[in-house]
Every structure is written in C-alpha cells, then in structure tokens.
Design a protein around this motif. Structure first.
Motif, PDB file in Angstrom:
ATOM      1  N   PHE A 172       0.850  -1.181   0.000  1.00  0.00           N
ATOM      2  CA  PHE A 172       0.000   0.000   0.000  1.00  0.00           C
ATOM      3  C   PHE A 172       0.893   1.241   0.000  1.00  0.00           C
ATOM      4  O   PHE A 172       1.922   1.266   0.688  1.00  0.00           O
ATOM      5  N   SER A 173       0.508   2.258  -0.739  1.00  0.00           N
ATOM      6  CA  SER A 173       1.367   3.430  -0.874  1.00  0.00           C
ATOM      7  C   SER A 173       0.563   4.720  -0.927  1.00  0.00           C
ATOM      8  O   SER A 173      -0.518   4.782  -1.528  1.00  0.00           O
ATOM      9  N   LYS A 174       1.103   5.773  -0.292  1.00  0.00           N
ATOM     10  CA  LYS A 174       0.541   7.108  -0.421  1.00  0.00           C
ATOM     11  C   LYS A 174       1.052   7.790  -1.685  1.00  0.00           C
ATOM     12  O   LYS A 174       0.484   8.799  -2.120  1.00  0.00           O
ATOM     13  N   TYR A 175       2.148   7.251  -2.220  1.00  0.00           N
ATOM     14  CA  TYR A 175       2.721   7.804  -3.442  1.00  0.00           C
ATOM     15  C   TYR A 175       2.253   6.986  -4.647  1.00  0.00           C
ATOM     16  O   TYR A 175       2.026   5.782  -4.544  1.00  0.00           O
ATOM     17  N   ARG A 176       2.177   7.659  -5.783  1.00  0.00           N
ATOM     18  CA  ARG A 176       1.637   7.024  -6.975  1.00  0.00           C
ATOM     19  C   ARG A 176       2.489   5.855  -7.431  1.00  0.00           C
ATOM     20  O   ARG A 176       3.712   5.964  -7.522  1.00  0.00           O
ATOM     21  N   ILE A 177       1.848   4.741  -7.694  1.00  0.00           N
ATOM     22  CA  ILE A 177       2.515   3.565  -8.245  1.00  0.00           C
ATOM     23  C   ILE A 177       2.444   3.658  -9.767  1.00  0.00           C
ATOM     24  O   ILE A 177       1.346   3.719 -10.346  1.00  0.00           O
ATOM     25  N   ILE A 178       3.614   3.681 -10.430  1.00  0.00           N
ATOM     26  CA  ILE A 178       3.642   3.824 -11.882  1.00  0.00           C
ATOM     27  C   ILE A 178       3.946   2.504 -12.595  1.00  0.00           C
ATOM     28  O   ILE A 178       3.802   2.411 -13.812  1.00  0.00           O
ATOM     29  N   ASP A 179       4.360   1.506 -11.842  1.00  0.00           N
ATOM     30  CA  ASP A 179       4.577   0.183 -12.417  1.00  0.00           C
ATOM     31  C   ASP A 179       4.519  -0.845 -11.299  1.00  0.00           C
ATOM     32  O   ASP A 179       4.755  -0.523 -10.128  1.00  0.00           O
ATOM     33  N   LYS A 180       4.208  -2.082 -11.653  1.00  0.00           N
ATOM     34  CA  LYS A 180       4.097  -3.133 -10.642  1.00  0.00           C
ATOM     35  C   LYS A 180       4.217  -4.487 -11.316  1.00  0.00           C
ATOM     36  O   LYS A 180       4.071  -4.620 -12.537  1.00  0.00           O
ATOM     37  N   GLY A 181       4.499  -5.504 -10.525  1.00  0.00           N
ATOM     38  CA  GLY A 181       4.621  -6.848 -11.071  1.00  0.00           C
ATOM     39  C   GLY A 181       5.039  -7.824  -9.992  1.00  0.00           C
ATOM     40  O   GLY A 181       5.156  -7.485  -8.816  1.00  0.00           O
ATOM     41  N   GLN A 182       5.284  -9.054 -10.401  1.00  0.00           N
ATOM     42  CA  GLN A 182       5.718 -10.072  -9.449  1.00  0.00           C
ATOM     43  C   GLN A 182       6.755 -10.979 -10.077  1.00  0.00           C
ATOM     44  O   GLN A 182       6.865 -11.071 -11.302  1.00  0.00           O
ATOM     45  N   ILE A 183       7.524 -11.627  -9.215  1.00  0.00           N
ATOM     46  CA  ILE A 183       8.474 -12.655  -9.633  1.00  0.00           C
ATOM     47  C   ILE A 183       7.887 -13.985  -9.193  1.00  0.00           C
ATOM     48  O   ILE A 183       7.764 -14.254  -7.996  1.00  0.00           O
ATOM     49  N   LYS A 184       7.489 -14.782 -10.144  1.00  0.00           N
ATOM     50  CA  LYS A 184       6.933 -16.087  -9.808  1.00  0.00           C
ATOM     51  C   LYS A 184       8.074 -17.042  -9.461  1.00  0.00           C
ATOM     52  O   LYS A 184       8.996 -17.232 -10.246  1.00  0.00           O
ATOM     53  N   LEU A 185       7.978 -17.625  -8.294  1.00  0.00           N
ATOM     54  CA  LEU A 185       9.022 -18.524  -7.826  1.00  0.00           C
ATOM     55  C   LEU A 185       8.776 -19.933  -8.339  1.00  0.00           C
ATOM     56  O   LEU A 185       7.629 -20.362  -8.488  1.00  0.00           O
ATOM     57  N   PRO A 186       9.845 -20.686  -8.612  1.00  0.00           N
ATOM     58  CA  PRO A 186       9.712 -22.012  -9.234  1.00  0.00           C
ATOM     59  C   PRO A 186       9.216 -23.088  -8.286  1.00  0.00           C
ATOM     60  O   PRO A 186       9.019 -22.848  -7.091  1.00  0.00           O
ATOM     61  N   ASN A 187       9.009 -24.270  -8.840  1.00  0.00           N
ATOM     62  CA  ASN A 187       8.622 -25.469  -8.082  1.00  0.00           C
ATOM     63  C   ASN A 187       7.270 -25.325  -7.386  1.00  0.00           C
ATOM     64  O   ASN A 187       7.063 -25.845  -6.281  1.00  0.00           O
ATOM     65  N   ASP A 188       6.365 -24.586  -8.045  1.00  0.00           N
ATOM     66  CA  ASP A 188       5.007 -24.411  -7.502  1.00  0.00           C
ATOM     67  C   ASP A 188       5.014 -23.895  -6.069  1.00  0.00           C
ATOM     68  O   ASP A 188       4.212 -24.311  -5.223  1.00  0.00           O
ATOM     69  N   SER A 189       5.933 -22.979  -5.796  1.00  0.00           N
ATOM     70  CA  SER A 189       6.056 -22.434  -4.444  1.00  0.00           C
ATOM     71  C   SER A 189       4.839 -21.603  -4.073  1.00  0.00           C
ATOM     72  O   SER A 189       4.259 -20.898  -4.900  1.00  0.00           O
ATOM     73  N   ASN A 190       4.409 -21.695  -2.810  1.00  0.00           N
ATOM     74  CA  ASN A 190       3.337 -20.858  -2.299  1.00  0.00           C
ATOM     75  C   ASN A 190       3.831 -19.467  -1.926  1.00  0.00           C
ATOM     76  O   ASN A 190       3.037 -18.591  -1.571  1.00  0.00           O
ATOM     77  N   ASN A 191       5.144 -19.267  -1.979  1.00  0.00           N
ATOM     78  CA  ASN A 191       5.746 -17.980  -1.668  1.00  0.00           C
ATOM     79  C   ASN A 191       5.905 -17.169  -2.958  1.00  0.00           C
ATOM     80  O   ASN A 191       5.872 -17.723  -4.052  1.00  0.00           O
TER      81      ASN A 191
END
Length: 346
Positions: A172-191
């Motif tokens: 959560f941010s008070k400042y504007r988010i101009i980009d976002k994404g995720q790094i999918k971890l291998p081996n079907d990780s729940n993390n």
C-alpha cells in the motif's frame, strides 16, 4: 594447559570445539546451501555460538587465565557478525516531514485461523498501522478474507492465490505507483515476490516485497528438542535453504536490471548469517545495522532473538531510523519500520 585443573581442561576442550564450530559458521554465508544443505542449518544458531564465546571469555577472564585469548580471537574475527546480531546504539539523524517511511509486516493472515486466542487481531493491526501512518506498507501473508480498508492509501498492489483462503502479499502506498509486477518462484512455491515503482520527489523508487520459502519449524523450542523425528526437521530445513538459494538468485537477477534506487523488505525466513541474506542484500544497506538498536528480533521464537525479516535499502537513500516493534504480539512476526531520505546528489 599444564596449569589447568582437570575440570578446566575439560572446559577448554569444549571451548576449542566451540571455536572451531564458530569459525565454520563464519564461512557458511559464502557457501551455497545446495553444496552443504544440512550444514547451512548452522547459520540459524550462529548468534547462540557468539553468546557461548562471550560466556567463555567471561569464564577465563574471571580466573585470569591466558585461555581467554581463544574467545577473544574468535569474537574479534566475527565482529561484523556481532553487529548483525546486536546493535548497541541507533543513529541520531535530523527528522524531516517529507522523509519516506516504510513499514513491513508478516501478519500471518490477520490471525484468520485463530492462532492467537483473540477476535480483534485484524482491527488491532489496522490500528497500529493507522497510528504509525507510514507512507508505504508492505504486508506478507496478506489475506483478503476480512473487511479491513486502508483508505489512507490510494495506491495498492495485491497478489493473492488460493481458493477459499486467499493469501499472498500486498503493498500500500501514499505515493503514486507507476509500475508493478511479481516474480513467480519455481517449483510451484506458495511464496512469492512482488514489486512496485513509486514516484517520490520526482524520483522513481522500486520497492520489493519478499516472502521466501519457510522451513516450517514450530516456534516452540521444546517441540524441536522433543520431536521424535528430529532428523526430518533438519532435512526439511536444509531443503528449504536450498530452495531459498534459487529464489534469492532470481531476485538478485531481477534487481540487476533496475537503474533507480531499490528497497527490499519482507520475510526472508533466514538469518543474517546465511548465503541467502548475503545474496539478496548485496551492496544494499541493512536498515537494522545502520539505524537499529538491541537484538532486532522479528520472529517470536522461544528463548532466542531470531531476526528473519529485513529492510534492505539502496545507498542512494539515507537510513535515518529503524524500529522493530517486538512488543506488538499480533502475529508470529513483529512489524519493522524505517525512515529514509534521498541522499543529496550535490
């Protein structure tokens, strides 16, 4: 040795074994867990080894024995490790209204399954966040199975997975988010790992929220000691560390292509003496080491001040304050918060 009693000879032998074990522990952060997965578990207990060396220093010192030089040598060699374990005094920086404040917290699904016998945990956590009022909040083990509403944050990024119980991470941010994404971890990780780019004083700052592989060990030390199949515990921990190595390498690779200042925060599920810590931190600052105080305990583990949650900060940002609120018992982790400012480019 000749002038020692038989009892003290036995004590010195234990001191030698401890010294060798501690030296091995010093080298482990530079060895990939995949090479020595079981041995890597030792990094979790390095703070305990340092405390034991201090005990031997006092033991020999009270007797004015020259054997005191062994623990002195071991502690001097590990002075940087001591700083990661205990910070004697915080910094005294000038606080300004436009400083950037960030809070990171593993909320354990806001106590969704009543691990803590209380019905108001989500509201208590929200009240705490409202009170501290940070500019950015990074939450691990976030659950949308509640009615919490953080209205003061107009920008957010939430990644959840699961069917009946949605769990994941949120920023959560008070400042504007101009980009976002995720790094999918291998081996079907729940993390997972998520990131956002925010606009702060006409600068872009990348904020990563990380939650690495857990080694799934009960915080009750008696269960670890008395567990019938203790070998399975160590096997599970060593496998988790090997998995974390791969995850840390993906994070490091992802960060390599980011030109602007970076902040990495979250639950790393590993100690500050690990290969994973070294790999993710790299040239970044550990906010606790720069501006923290005391043990910096972030995980509720019996009899042991375990620090497995971190905020790493780019050197283009100044760390002014760092606090771990380990008297706030609303999860198995404790919230940590830092105050930052951009380094003067002049």
């Amino acid at each position: 040795m000749r002038n020692l009693s038989w009892f003290n000879k036995g004590i010195f032998l234990l001191n030698v074994v401890l010294a060798i074990t501690t030296l091995v522990g010093y080298f482990l952060p530079f060895l990939a867990p995949k090479l020595f997965p079981v041995l890597s578990v030792l990094t979790l207990f390095l703070p305990g080894l340092l405390i034991a060396n201090i005990f031997f220093l006092l033991y020999w010192g009270f007797q004015f024995k020259r054997q005191i030089w062994l623990p002195i040598m071991i502690l001097l060699l590990g002075i940087t490790f001591i700083n990661k374990f205990y910070k004697f005094s915080p910094t005294n920086e000038v606080i300004e209204d436009d400083d950037l404040t960030l809070l990171s917290y593993n909320v354990r699904l806001f106590n969704l399954f009543n691990w803590i016998p209380s019905d108001d945990i989500p509201e208590t956590i929200k009240e705490f966040i409202d009170l501290k009022d940070p500019d950015i909040v990074a939450i691990q083990e976030f659950s949308s199975n509640n009615s919490l509403n953080f209205k003061q944050y107009p920008y957010k990024y939430i990644v959840s997975q699961g069917n009946k119980v949605k769990t994941g991470q949120a920023i959560f941010s008070k400042y504007r988010i101009i980009d976002k994404g995720q790094i999918k971890l291998p081996n079907d990780s729940n993390n997972n790992v998520i990131f956002v780019d925010i606009l702060y004083k006409k600068d872009t700052i990348r904020v990563y929220g990380i939650h690495l592989q857990s080694f799934s060990v009960s915080p009750d030390i008696h269960e670890m000691i008395d567990e019938e199949h203790s070998k399975r515990v160590f096997k599970r921990m060593s496998e988790a560390f090997a998995e974390q190595q791969l995850q840390s390498e993906l994070i490091r690779s992802h960060m390599h292509d980011v030109a602007y200042p970076k902040i990495i925060c979250g639950d790393m599920n590993n100690s500050a003496y690990s290969y994973v810590y070294q790999n993710i931190k790299g040239e970044l600052q550990d906010a606790f080491i720069v501006a923290g105080k005391g043990f910096g305990r972030t995980f509720d583990f019996d009899y042991f001040p375990m620090r497995i949650d971190y905020i790493f900060v780019d050197k283009r940002l100044k760390v002014k304050e760092f606090n771990t609120y380990n008297n706030f018992y609303n999860s198995d982790h404790f919230p940590l918060m830092t105050r930052l400012s951009l380094v003067d480019k002049k």
